[in-house]
Design a protein around this motif. Structure first.
Motif, PDB file in Angstrom:
ATOM      1  N   TRP A   1       2.911  20.949 -11.353  1.00  0.00           N
ATOM      2  CA  TRP A   1       3.885  20.069 -11.984  1.00  0.00           C
ATOM      3  C   TRP A   1       3.609  18.595 -11.727  1.00  0.00           C
ATOM      4  CZ3 TRP A   1       9.481  22.366 -11.215  1.00  0.00           C
ATOM      5  CH2 TRP A   1       9.582  23.549 -11.978  1.00  0.00           C
ATOM      6  N   HIS A   2       3.527  18.191 -10.465  1.00  0.00           N
ATOM      7  CA  HIS A   2       3.451  16.765 -10.144  1.00  0.00           C
ATOM      8  C   HIS A   2       2.242  16.388  -9.295  1.00  0.00           C
ATOM      9  CE1 HIS A   2       7.833  17.459 -10.954  1.00  0.00           C
ATOM     10  NE2 HIS A   2       7.520  16.537 -11.827  1.00  0.00           N
ATOM     11  N   GLY A   3       1.351  17.328  -9.064  1.00  0.00           N
ATOM     12  CA  GLY A   3       0.098  17.017  -8.389  1.00  0.00           C
ATOM     13  C   GLY A   3       0.164  16.891  -6.877  1.00  0.00           C
ATOM     14  N   TRP A   4       1.269  17.274  -6.250  1.00  0.00           N
ATOM     15  CA  TRP A   4       1.310  17.220  -4.786  1.00  0.00           C
ATOM     16  C   TRP A   4       0.228  18.145  -4.260  1.00  0.00           C
ATOM     17  CZ3 TRP A   4       6.411  16.376  -1.795  1.00  0.00           C
ATOM     18  CH2 TRP A   4       7.132  15.320  -2.379  1.00  0.00           C
ATOM     19  N   GLU A   5      -0.476  17.729  -3.212  1.00  0.00           N
ATOM     20  CA  GLU A   5      -1.611  18.484  -2.685  1.00  0.00           C
ATOM     21  C   GLU A   5      -1.309  19.039  -1.298  1.00  0.00           C
ATOM     22  OE1 GLU A   5      -5.265  16.142  -4.835  1.00  0.00           O
ATOM     23  OE2 GLU A   5      -4.426  15.288  -2.981  1.00  0.00           O
ATOM     24  N   PHE A   6      -1.734  20.303  -1.086  1.00  0.00           N
ATOM     25  CA  PHE A   6      -1.488  20.987   0.178  1.00  0.00           C
ATOM     26  C   PHE A   6      -2.770  21.634   0.682  1.00  0.00           C
ATOM     27  CE2 PHE A   6       2.485  20.672  -2.018  1.00  0.00           C
ATOM     28  CZ  PHE A   6       3.369  20.296  -1.017  1.00  0.00           C
ATOM     29  N   ASP A   7      -2.951  21.558   1.998  1.00  0.00           N
ATOM     30  CA  ASP A   7      -4.078  22.209   2.661  1.00  0.00           C
ATOM     31  C   ASP A   7      -3.768  23.700   2.733  1.00  0.00           C
ATOM     32  OD1 ASP A   7      -5.877  23.283   4.523  1.00  0.00           O
ATOM     33  OD2 ASP A   7      -5.876  21.468   5.748  1.00  0.00           O
ATOM     34  N   ILE A   8      -4.544  24.493   2.044  1.00  0.00           N
ATOM     35  CA  ILE A   8      -4.252  25.923   1.960  1.00  0.00           C
ATOM     36  C   ILE A   8      -4.435  26.627   3.306  1.00  0.00           C
ATOM     37  CG2 ILE A   8      -6.500  26.864   1.307  1.00  0.00           C
ATOM     38  CD1 ILE A   8      -4.834  28.222  -1.017  1.00  0.00           C
ATOM     39  N   THR A   9      -5.210  26.019   4.218  1.00  0.00           N
ATOM     40  CA  THR A   9      -5.471  26.663   5.507  1.00  0.00           C
ATOM     41  C   THR A   9      -4.297  26.567   6.473  1.00  0.00           C
ATOM     42  OG1 THR A   9      -6.477  24.708   6.538  1.00  0.00           O
ATOM     43  CG2 THR A   9      -7.943  26.172   5.277  1.00  0.00           C
ATOM     44  N   ASN A  10      -3.375  25.610   6.230  1.00  0.00           N
ATOM     45  CA  ASN A  10      -2.251  25.477   7.157  1.00  0.00           C
ATOM     46  C   ASN A  10      -0.917  25.133   6.478  1.00  0.00           C
ATOM     47  OD1 ASN A  10      -2.436  22.712   6.570  1.00  0.00           O
ATOM     48  ND2 ASN A  10      -3.636  22.286   8.410  1.00  0.00           N
ATOM     49  N   GLY A  11      -0.911  24.942   5.162  1.00  0.00           N
ATOM     50  CA  GLY A  11       0.312  24.657   4.423  1.00  0.00           C
ATOM     51  C   GLY A  11       0.788  23.220   4.494  1.00  0.00           C
ATOM     52  N   LYS A  12       0.034  22.339   5.136  1.00  0.00           N
ATOM     53  CA  LYS A  12       0.464  20.954   5.292  1.00  0.00           C
ATOM     54  C   LYS A  12       0.109  20.124   4.068  1.00  0.00           C
ATOM     55  CE  LYS A  12       0.216  20.860  10.306  1.00  0.00           C
ATOM     56  NZ  LYS A  12      -0.369  20.198  11.481  1.00  0.00           N
ATOM     57  N   SER A  13       0.998  19.185   3.746  1.00  0.00           N
ATOM     58  CA  SER A  13       0.755  18.245   2.665  1.00  0.00           C
ATOM     59  C   SER A  13      -0.406  17.331   3.038  1.00  0.00           C
ATOM     60  CB  SER A  13       2.017  17.410   2.433  1.00  0.00           C
ATOM     61  OG  SER A  13       1.720  16.253   1.687  1.00  0.00           O
ATOM     62  N   VAL A  14      -1.253  17.021   2.071  1.00  0.00           N
ATOM     63  CA  VAL A  14      -2.337  16.074   2.316  1.00  0.00           C
ATOM     64  C   VAL A  14      -1.754  14.682   2.533  1.00  0.00           C
ATOM     65  CG1 VAL A  14      -4.368  14.970   1.270  1.00  0.00           C
ATOM     66  CG2 VAL A  14      -4.043  17.443   1.055  1.00  0.00           C
ATOM     67  N   PHE A  15      -0.711  14.334   1.798  1.00  0.00           N
ATOM     68  CA  PHE A  15      -0.102  13.009   1.868  1.00  0.00           C
ATOM     69  C   PHE A  15       0.718  12.804   3.150  1.00  0.00           C
ATOM     70  CE2 PHE A  15       3.676  10.364   1.024  1.00  0.00           C
ATOM     71  CZ  PHE A  15       3.039   9.139   0.876  1.00  0.00           C
ATOM     72  N   ASP A  16       1.558  13.780   3.507  1.00  0.00           N
ATOM     73  CA  ASP A  16       2.448  13.648   4.658  1.00  0.00           C
ATOM     74  C   ASP A  16       2.473  14.957   5.449  1.00  0.00           C
ATOM     75  OD1 ASP A  16       4.323  12.865   6.488  1.00  0.00           O
ATOM     76  OD2 ASP A  16       5.892  12.405   5.029  1.00  0.00           O
ATOM     77  N   PRO A  17       1.413  15.223   6.224  1.00  0.00           N
ATOM     78  CA  PRO A  17       1.267  16.526   6.871  1.00  0.00           C
ATOM     79  C   PRO A  17       2.300  16.858   7.944  1.00  0.00           C
ATOM     80  CG  PRO A  17      -0.469  15.018   7.586  1.00  0.00           C
ATOM     81  CD  PRO A  17       0.293  14.325   6.500  1.00  0.00           C
ATOM     82  N   PHE A  18       3.048  15.870   8.419  1.00  0.00           N
ATOM     83  CA  PHE A  18       4.012  16.144   9.479  1.00  0.00           C
ATOM     84  C   PHE A  18       5.428  16.373   8.969  1.00  0.00           C
ATOM     85  CE2 PHE A  18       0.554  13.656  11.324  1.00  0.00           C
ATOM     86  CZ  PHE A  18       0.076  14.597  12.223  1.00  0.00           C
ATOM     87  N   LYS A  19       5.693  15.999   7.719  1.00  0.00           N
ATOM     88  CA  LYS A  19       7.042  16.162   7.178  1.00  0.00           C
ATOM     89  C   LYS A  19       7.108  17.111   5.989  1.00  0.00           C
ATOM     90  CE  LYS A  19       8.968  11.778   8.681  1.00  0.00           C
ATOM     91  NZ  LYS A  19       9.560  10.518   8.267  1.00  0.00           N
ATOM     92  N   CYS A  20       6.023  17.268   5.281  1.00  0.00           N
ATOM     93  CA  CYS A  20       6.040  18.076   4.059  1.00  0.00           C
ATOM     94  C   CYS A  20       5.119  19.277   4.229  1.00  0.00           C
ATOM     95  CB  CYS A  20       5.599  17.209   2.873  1.00  0.00           C
ATOM     96  SG  CYS A  20       5.810  18.044   1.301  1.00  0.00           S
ATOM     97  N   LEU A  21       5.723  20.449   4.320  1.00  0.00           N
ATOM     98  CA  LEU A  21       4.969  21.673   4.592  1.00  0.00           C
ATOM     99  C   LEU A  21       5.339  22.774   3.606  1.00  0.00           C
ATOM    100  CD1 LEU A  21       5.881  21.772   8.368  1.00  0.00           C
ATOM    101  CD2 LEU A  21       3.724  20.949   7.469  1.00  0.00           C
ATOM    102  N   VAL A  22       4.423  23.693   3.419  1.00  0.00           N
ATOM    103  CA  VAL A  22       4.686  24.918   2.672  1.00  0.00           C
ATOM    104  C   VAL A  22       4.571  26.058   3.679  1.00  0.00           C
ATOM    105  CG1 VAL A  22       3.851  26.448   0.856  1.00  0.00           C
ATOM    106  CG2 VAL A  22       3.749  23.984   0.535  1.00  0.00           C
TER     107      VAL A  22
END
Length: 135
Positions: free
Chosen positions: A80-101
């Motif tokens: 939808w909006h291009g947010w990027e996530f590291d598939i190996t740990n679920g962390k956001s590329v932009f804000d890995p400490f606040k935005c997680l999957v």
């Protein structure tokens, strides 16, 4: 916490994904370079089906004027909006400490095709196992 048989190893070749519903949750299971990962299929931004997004890499830290691309196939981009996530740990590329999957444990369990007490079983290699996700 339950364990769920998802598919056989042959059904999820390297570079592929499968999206399944486990305990009422939509979860994407990925085979990235022979390693298995499972993520909640919901982007924390606005709830898009994250696991349907594009797998790609990203620009790596480098010197000025240098362009180093890496981690190919390990970054999941929300459709939808291009947010990027590291598939190996679920962390956001932009804000890995606040935005997680949410991520889930994945393992390969060796076993026969059918789970029946009357079936004679033999030791098999991992190619004949099943992918199991712990939710």
């Amino acid at each position: 916490m339950g364990r769920h048989r998802v598919c056989s190893v042959q059904e999820l070749p390297q570079g592929e994904r499968i999206i399944v519903k486990l305990d009422g949750r939509s979860i994407g299971v990925f085979n990235i370079k022979g390693e298995l990962y499972a993520l909640r299929n919901s982007c924390p931004h606005q709830g898009a089906e994250l696991c349907k997004g594009k797998l790609q890499g990203m620009m790596m830290p480098s010197q000025p004027g240098e362009y180093v691309y890496g981690r190919d196939g390990e970054i999941l981009r929300c459709p939808w909006h291009g947010w990027e996530f590291d598939i190996t740990n679920g962390k956001s590329v932009f804000d890995p400490f606040k935005c997680l999957v949410k991520t889930y444990d994945v393992e390969v369990v060796e076993g026969p095709e059918e789970d029946s007490p009357n079936v004679e079983t033999y030791l098999v290699d991992v190619e004949h196992g099943f992918i199991v996700v712990t939710v």
